[in-house]
Every structure is written in C-alpha cells, then in structure tokens.
Write a protein that holds these residues in place. Structure first.
Motif, PDB file in Angstrom:
ATOM      1  N   ARG A 150       0.839  -1.209   0.000  1.00 57.62           N
ATOM      2  CA  ARG A 150       0.000   0.000   0.000  1.00 57.62           C
ATOM      3  C   ARG A 150       0.873   1.257   0.000  1.00 57.62           C
ATOM      4  O   ARG A 150       0.588   2.224  -0.707  1.00 57.62           O
ATOM      5  CB  ARG A 150      -0.920  -0.018   1.223  1.00 57.62           C
ATOM      6  CG  ARG A 150      -1.950   1.118   1.263  1.00 57.62           C
ATOM      7  CD  ARG A 150      -2.896   0.880   2.427  1.00 57.62           C
ATOM      8  NE  ARG A 150      -4.028   1.765   2.403  1.00 57.62           N
ATOM      9  CZ  ARG A 150      -4.080   2.939   3.034  1.00 57.62           C
ATOM     10  NH1 ARG A 150      -3.041   3.343   3.732  1.00 57.62           N
ATOM     11  NH2 ARG A 150      -5.160   3.692   2.979  1.00 57.62           N
TER      12      ARG A 150
ATOM     13  N   TYR B 103       2.254   1.908  -3.395  1.00 58.50           N
ATOM     14  CA  TYR B 103       1.270   2.573  -4.249  1.00 58.50           C
ATOM     15  C   TYR B 103       1.175   4.049  -3.893  1.00 58.50           C
ATOM     16  O   TYR B 103       1.083   4.912  -4.779  1.00 58.50           O
ATOM     17  CB  TYR B 103      -0.100   1.919  -4.109  1.00 58.50           C
ATOM     18  CG  TYR B 103      -0.179   0.507  -4.638  1.00 58.50           C
ATOM     19  CD1 TYR B 103       0.436   0.158  -5.842  1.00 58.50           C
ATOM     20  CD2 TYR B 103      -0.856  -0.487  -3.938  1.00 58.50           C
ATOM     21  CE1 TYR B 103       0.368  -1.145  -6.329  1.00 58.50           C
ATOM     22  CE2 TYR B 103      -0.925  -1.791  -4.412  1.00 58.50           C
ATOM     23  CZ  TYR B 103      -0.311  -2.108  -5.600  1.00 58.50           C
ATOM     24  OH  TYR B 103      -0.370  -3.394  -6.075  1.00 58.50           O
TER      25      TYR B 103
ATOM     26  N   THR C 110      -4.588  -2.058 -11.742  1.00 54.04           N
ATOM     27  CA  THR C 110      -6.008  -2.063 -12.079  1.00 54.04           C
ATOM     28  C   THR C 110      -6.775  -1.202 -11.083  1.00 54.04           C
ATOM     29  O   THR C 110      -6.315  -0.947  -9.963  1.00 54.04           O
ATOM     30  CB  THR C 110      -6.576  -3.493 -12.036  1.00 54.04           C
ATOM     31  OG1 THR C 110      -6.513  -3.977 -10.689  1.00 54.04           O
ATOM     32  CG2 THR C 110      -5.786  -4.413 -12.962  1.00 54.04           C
ATOM     33  N   LYS C 111      -7.941  -0.783 -11.509  1.00 56.09           N
ATOM     34  CA  LYS C 111      -8.811  -0.020 -10.613  1.00 56.09           C
ATOM     35  C   LYS C 111      -9.188  -0.863  -9.404  1.00 56.09           C
ATOM     36  O   LYS C 111      -9.290  -0.358  -8.280  1.00 56.09           O
ATOM     37  CB  LYS C 111     -10.053   0.421 -11.391  1.00 56.09           C
ATOM     38  CG  LYS C 111     -10.981   1.358 -10.633  1.00 56.09           C
ATOM     39  CD  LYS C 111     -12.110   1.813 -11.554  1.00 56.09           C
ATOM     40  CE  LYS C 111     -13.086   2.713 -10.828  1.00 56.09           C
ATOM     41  NZ  LYS C 111     -14.191   3.142 -11.730  1.00 56.09           N
ATOM     42  N   LYS C 112      -9.365  -2.183  -9.620  1.00 61.64           N
ATOM     43  CA  LYS C 112      -9.690  -3.095  -8.523  1.00 61.64           C
ATOM     44  C   LYS C 112      -8.571  -3.107  -7.480  1.00 61.64           C
ATOM     45  O   LYS C 112      -8.842  -3.143  -6.266  1.00 61.64           O
ATOM     46  CB  LYS C 112      -9.923  -4.505  -9.065  1.00 61.64           C
ATOM     47  CG  LYS C 112     -10.330  -5.531  -8.017  1.00 61.64           C
ATOM     48  CD  LYS C 112     -10.636  -6.859  -8.684  1.00 61.64           C
ATOM     49  CE  LYS C 112     -11.159  -7.885  -7.679  1.00 61.64           C
ATOM     50  NZ  LYS C 112     -10.135  -8.267  -6.687  1.00 61.64           N
ATOM     51  N   THR C 113      -7.327  -3.045  -7.919  1.00 58.27           N
ATOM     52  CA  THR C 113      -6.198  -3.006  -6.987  1.00 58.27           C
ATOM     53  C   THR C 113      -6.258  -1.763  -6.115  1.00 58.27           C
ATOM     54  O   THR C 113      -6.014  -1.813  -4.899  1.00 58.27           O
ATOM     55  CB  THR C 113      -4.858  -3.040  -7.752  1.00 58.27           C
ATOM     56  OG1 THR C 113      -4.759  -4.271  -8.461  1.00 58.27           O
ATOM     57  CG2 THR C 113      -3.684  -2.910  -6.800  1.00 58.27           C
TER      58      THR C 113
ATOM     59  N   TYR D 221      -8.958  -0.121  -5.281  1.00 54.76           N
ATOM     60  CA  TYR D 221     -10.049  -0.272  -4.320  1.00 54.76           C
ATOM     61  C   TYR D 221      -9.752  -1.338  -3.262  1.00 54.76           C
ATOM     62  O   TYR D 221     -10.353  -1.340  -2.192  1.00 54.76           O
ATOM     63  CB  TYR D 221     -11.362  -0.584  -5.044  1.00 54.76           C
ATOM     64  CG  TYR D 221     -12.050   0.667  -5.551  1.00 54.76           C
ATOM     65  CD1 TYR D 221     -12.587   1.593  -4.657  1.00 54.76           C
ATOM     66  CD2 TYR D 221     -12.156   0.925  -6.913  1.00 54.76           C
ATOM     67  CE1 TYR D 221     -13.210   2.751  -5.119  1.00 54.76           C
ATOM     68  CE2 TYR D 221     -12.785   2.074  -7.379  1.00 54.76           C
ATOM     69  CZ  TYR D 221     -13.308   2.983  -6.462  1.00 54.76           C
ATOM     70  OH  TYR D 221     -13.918   4.129  -6.922  1.00 54.76           O
ATOM     71  N   ASN D 222      -8.837  -2.236  -3.561  1.00 49.95           N
ATOM     72  CA  ASN D 222      -8.409  -3.191  -2.534  1.00 49.95           C
ATOM     73  C   ASN D 222      -7.549  -2.525  -1.465  1.00 49.95           C
ATOM     74  O   ASN D 222      -7.398  -3.050  -0.358  1.00 49.95           O
ATOM     75  CB  ASN D 222      -7.606  -4.334  -3.162  1.00 49.95           C
ATOM     76  CG  ASN D 222      -8.484  -5.323  -3.908  1.00 49.95           C
ATOM     77  OD1 ASN D 222      -9.690  -5.393  -3.670  1.00 49.95           O
ATOM     78  ND2 ASN D 222      -7.890  -6.076  -4.821  1.00 49.95           N
ATOM     79  N   ASN D 223      -6.995  -1.365  -1.816  1.00 52.96           N
ATOM     80  CA  ASN D 223      -6.106  -0.657  -0.891  1.00 52.96           C
ATOM     81  C   ASN D 223      -6.703   0.626  -0.325  1.00 52.96           C
ATOM     82  O   ASN D 223      -6.258   1.100   0.723  1.00 52.96           O
ATOM     83  CB  ASN D 223      -4.790  -0.330  -1.594  1.00 52.96           C
ATOM     84  CG  ASN D 223      -3.913  -1.552  -1.798  1.00 52.96           C
ATOM     85  OD1 ASN D 223      -3.144  -1.918  -0.922  1.00 52.96           O
ATOM     86  ND2 ASN D 223      -4.039  -2.201  -2.956  1.00 52.96           N
TER      87      ASN D 223
ATOM     88  N   GLU E 196     -10.534   2.831   0.246  1.00 54.94           N
ATOM     89  CA  GLU E 196     -11.995   2.724   0.226  1.00 54.94           C
ATOM     90  C   GLU E 196     -12.628   3.562  -0.871  1.00 54.94           C
ATOM     91  O   GLU E 196     -13.675   3.214  -1.398  1.00 54.94           O
ATOM     92  CB  GLU E 196     -12.560   3.152   1.589  1.00 54.94           C
ATOM     93  CG  GLU E 196     -12.189   2.222   2.732  1.00 54.94           C
ATOM     94  CD  GLU E 196     -12.754   2.699   4.056  1.00 54.94           C
ATOM     95  OE1 GLU E 196     -13.488   3.726   4.069  1.00 54.94           O
ATOM     96  OE2 GLU E 196     -12.476   2.064   5.078  1.00 54.94           O
TER      97      GLU E 196
END
Length: 202
Positions: free
Chosen positions: A7, A10, A37-40, A42-44, A46
C-alpha cells in the motif's frame, strides 16, 4: 523506518502522480498512470477521497519523522533549527505549489497547511526547539512559549493564505528562512547570539 508495505508503495507512486498533475484525477486515470487495475486501488483504498487523504497524510508523517530527528540533532538548538528548516524545505520541494493549492481546495478539513494549530509541524518546531535552547542556556528564559508559536505560525499561515494571491509560495523557503532569523534574533541571549551569527550569518 520499517518495511514498506505494498500500500505504501502505491502511495509513493500516487503521490508522484499528484505532484505532477494535481489531485483532480479519477480512479481510472490514477490506476492507468501508475500501472495497476482499478480493482487493486479499491483493494487498498476505500474511495478516491480515502486515497487522497492517505497519500497526503503518509507524506506528512514522513516529514514529521524527519522533523523529530532534526529537533534531536545538531550541535545545539540553533543548529537544530537549521536542520529542521531543511526538513521543511523538503516539504515545500516535494509538494510544490500546485499540490499545496489543490490540497487546500480539495481537503480543507485536513488543515494540512493550517499551522496555527498548536500541534502542527511548525508549532512543534518552535516549542520543542525553544525548550532545548533554554536548557542549553542560549535562549532567553521564561518567554511565553504559546505566544512564540502563534507569532511564528501566524506568519507562516499568511504565506499560504494571503488573500488568494499566494505570492510567498513562489519562494516559500526564502520566506521561512527570513522568518526564522527574525524569530531566533528575538529569543537568543548573548551566548546564543554568537552562535546565531555563526550559523545563520545574522
């Protein structure tokens, strides 16, 4: 400092992107620019707002860590003040004028640059440095420490909030150095004045 998490990696990349292009980027653009990715994201984080707050706060935490080291370093309180000013120069250089203005607009509730807050970076610099200088016998004793912090931080605040002109942000370090000299000249005793003359040439 400890091991860097994914995190945090990033956050470093996101901060570099924000510094170049500002805060007004959506999650799709941020993901594309830093190669995830956008999903990555959002995994890190909120939300976009959480990503911005986390990124800015992470960088401020690093500055606070370096400031703590500076306040404990140096040959004396005046030399320590010089080291602390170098840390603040790093803050100006790393954020830059555009990002400072974007944070003010996008995250006003963070009070990132409202250094009138007595727990702010600048207030800590003034208060902790003054206490050290008194212990070392180079600052005048029994000055009203809260007032000293307010005098200094109010001047710094003016640099960031000057009727939306922000002229001093063109040379924030120069402004801060001159303010530091003014501050130190007002609190040193005769012994401290000789040290001040040697370190700050004033």
């Amino acid at each position: 400092m400890g091991r860097v998490s994914s995190r945090e990696k990033y956050i470093e990349r996101i901060f570099d992107l924000y510094r170049q292009e500002g805060l007004f980027l959506n999650m799709d653009v941020v993901a594309e620019r830093i190669g995830v990715t956008k999903k990555t994201l959002y995994n890190n984080f909120e939300s976009k707002e959480d990503m911005i707050r986390s990124t800015v706060q992470h960088m401020l935490n690093k500055v606070a860590y370096d400031l703590d080291k500076a306040l404990r370093g140096g040959t004396d309180a005046i030399d320590s003040f010089r080291l602390a000013l170098n840390v603040m120069k790093g803050l100006f250089d790393s954020f830059g004028e555009k990002l400072i203005m974007d944070v003010r607009t996008y995250l006003p509730e963070m009070r990132m640059l409202n250094h009138i807050d007595r727990m702010s970076l600048y207030s800590r610099l003034i208060i902790e440095n003054y206490k050290r200088g008194v212990r070392e016998g180079i600052f005048i004793k029994n000055l009203k420490i809260d007032y000293l912090a307010i005098f200094f931080t109010s001047s710094i605040y003016k640099m960031y909030y000057n009727n939306n002109v922000h002229v001093y942000l063109k040379d924030p370090y120069g402004f801060t150095i001159e303010l530091a000299k003014y501050h130190l000249r007002s609190i040193v005793n005769d012994t401290g004045r000789m040290i001040l003359s040697r370190i700050f040439k004033c």
